[in-house]
Design a protein around this motif. Structure first.
Motif, PDB file in Angstrom:
ATOM      1  N   GLY A  83       7.372  -0.164  -6.013  1.00 51.03           N
ATOM      2  CA  GLY A  83       8.667   0.546  -6.598  1.00 51.03           C
ATOM      3  C   GLY A  83       9.192   1.190  -5.497  1.00 51.03           C
ATOM      4  N   PHE A  84       8.364   1.932  -4.599  1.00 52.44           N
ATOM      5  CA  PHE A  84       8.798   2.747  -3.403  1.00 52.44           C
ATOM      6  C   PHE A  84       9.873   1.781  -2.455  1.00 52.44           C
ATOM      7  N   ALA A  92      -0.473  -1.035  -6.615  1.00 48.66           N
ATOM      8  CA  ALA A  92       0.596  -2.084  -6.631  1.00 48.66           C
ATOM      9  C   ALA A  92       2.103  -1.571  -7.104  1.00 48.66           C
ATOM     10  N   GLY A  93       2.051  -1.435  -8.154  1.00 44.79           N
ATOM     11  CA  GLY A  93       3.395  -0.946  -8.734  1.00 44.79           C
ATOM     12  C   GLY A  93       3.933   0.198  -7.839  1.00 44.79           C
ATOM     13  N   GLY A  94       3.265   1.356  -7.920  1.00 45.81           N
ATOM     14  CA  GLY A  94       3.791   2.571  -7.050  1.00 45.81           C
ATOM     15  C   GLY A  94       4.244   2.091  -5.729  1.00 45.81           C
ATOM     16  N   HIS A 122      14.853  -0.932   4.887  1.00 43.00           N
ATOM     17  CA  HIS A 122      13.630  -0.572   5.875  1.00 43.00           C
ATOM     18  C   HIS A 122      12.605  -1.673   5.920  1.00 43.00           C
ATOM     19  N   TYR A 123      11.902  -1.801   4.771  1.00 45.34           N
ATOM     20  CA  TYR A 123      10.651  -2.688   4.575  1.00 45.34           C
ATOM     21  C   TYR A 123      11.289  -4.390   4.583  1.00 45.34           C
ATOM     22  N   MET A 152       4.852   6.282  -2.272  1.00 44.01           N
ATOM     23  CA  MET A 152       4.864   5.664  -3.610  1.00 44.01           C
ATOM     24  C   MET A 152       5.638   6.110  -4.829  1.00 44.01           C
ATOM     25  N   SER A 153       6.262   5.637  -5.757  1.00 46.22           N
ATOM     26  CA  SER A 153       7.119   5.729  -6.667  1.00 46.22           C
ATOM     27  C   SER A 153       6.433   5.866  -7.949  1.00 46.22           C
TER      28      SER A 153
END
Length: 294
Positions: free
Chosen positions: A84-85, A79-81, A93-94, A109-110
Motif C-alpha cells: 500500500g505504501f 504485505a498489504g501495509g 520511486h519503487y 507502511m500504509s
C-alpha cells in the motif's frame, strides 16, 4: 520564542545488541505491532468463547482456531501495509528501485494498504474454512483498535507523521524539524501532535465503543454492524485528523504547498482523506444493511 512542548527524549529503539558484527534492535514500532496483534487475538478468543454474543447463540468458529487466523492476519498486515505504501505514496520511486520494495525495515507502511491486506486475508480464510465472512470480519473489527492505538503512539515516539504548524499550547517541537515545511517560522517549528490525536480517536475511543457495544449491547448478533462501525469510525476519525496532520511530502510542489493529493484552486483532499472516504461510505452501507439475529 515559540511556546511549545519539547519533544520527550525517548529512543525509537527499546534495546539493541551486536552479534558477530551485526546490529539487532527492537524498536517501539515493531513492539506495537507485536503487542497490538496479541491483544487483538485475545479479544477475538474472548468473544468466541461466549456463544451468547453471536447470532443464534453460536460462535462462528472454535476459539482454538483463532491462532491459525492470526497467522493470516499478520501476513495480510505486513504485505498489504508495505505494498500500500509503495502503490499509494511512492510508486515512481519503487518502480525505479524495485529491490527496495521488500525492505520493510527501512520504514514505509500504509494503514490503508494493511487494511486491504487484512480484508483479503479474511476473505480467503473464510472461504477456505467455510466460516461466515461477516462473523469473522466482525470479530476482527472489535479487536483491531489496540494495535492502532499502540502504532500511533510509536509514530509519536519515532517523531514521524507529525502535524501541521500551529501555535496551540500543546504544540510539540519535533527533533530535526527546523522549519522544513514552516516557511513562516524562523528556527524550530511547533506542530500538532497529530499522532496522539489519531491514537485517541482511531484507537482508544473507537476501540472502547466497539468493545462496549459487542460485549454489553449485543452488537455481534447483527452481522456486518461491527464491521460497519469500524469502517465508518476509522474513516471519519482519519479524515478529520488529516486537517491537523502534515500531508505527505511526495505530493508537495510549488503550486501545491499543502501536499494535497487532489486539489483545485488550492482546495482539495490529502491522500489520507481520499482513502478514508470509501471506508466511510462502505461502513455506513454495511451498518444500515446489518440485521439483528436472535
Amino acid at each position: 520564542m515559540i511556546a511549545a512542548i519539547p519533544f520527550p527524549d525517548i529512543s525509537p529503539e527499546i534495546f539493541s545488541i551486536s552479534i558477530f558484527g551485526f546490529e539487532f534492535a527492537l524498536r517501539w514500532y515493531a513492539m506495537a505491532y507485536i503487542v497490538g496483534i496479541i491483544i487483538g487475538w485475545r479479544i477475538v478468543v474472548a468473544a468466541l468463547k461466549r456463544p451468547a454474543l453471536w447470532p443464534n447463540s453460536t460462535s462462528p468458529m472454535p476459539a482454538s482456531q483463532a491462532e491459525d487466523l492470526l497467522t493470516w492476519i499478520v501476513i495480510g498486515v505486513i504485505a498489504g501495509g508495505r505494498l500500500g505504501f509503495v502503490v499509494f505514496y511512492r510508486p515512481l520511486h519503487y518502480l525505479q528501485n524495485p529491490l527496495e520494495i521488500p525492505m520493510i525495515w527501512t520504514g514505509g507502511m500504509s494503514f490503508h494498504g494493511g487494511f486491504i491486506g487484512v480484508v483479503l486475508a479474511v476473505y480467503i480464510y473464510s472461504r477456505r474454512h467455510k466460516i461466515p465472512l461477516w462473523h469473522l470480519s466482525d470479530a476482527l473489527a472489535i479487536a483491531v483498535a489496540p494495535a492502532i492505538l499502540l502504532g500511533r503512539l510509536s509514530n509519536f515516539i519515532n517523531a514521524e507523521l507529525w502535524g501541521r504548524a500551529t501555535d496551540v499550547p500543546w504544540a510539540v517541537i519535533f527533533p530535526g524539524d527546523l522549519a522544513q515545511f514552516c516557511p513562516e517560522v524562523a528556527g524550530a517549528c511547533a506542530r500538532h501532535p497529530s499522532q496522539l490525536y489519531e491514537a485517541v480517536l482511531e484507537g482508544l475511543l473507537l476501540g472502547a465503543l466497539l468493545l462496549y457495544l459487542a460485549f454489553r449491547r449485543g452488537l455481534l448478533r447483527r452481522p456486518m454492524a461491527a464491521t460497519g462501525i469500524f469502517f465508518a469510525g476509522y474513516g471519519a476519525a482519519r479524515f478529520c485528523v488529516e486537517f491537523f496532520r502534515q500531508p505527505d511530502f511526495q505530493f508537495r510542489t510549488d503550486d501545491n504547498p499543502l501536499g494535497l493529493a487532489l486539489h483545485i484552486g488550492g482546495y482539495g483532499f490529502t491522500m489520507g482523506q481520499l482513502l478514508s472516504l470509501p471506508m466511510i461510505a462502505i461502513g455506513l452501507w454495511l451498518f444500515l444493511r446489518s440485521r439483528k439475529t436472535t
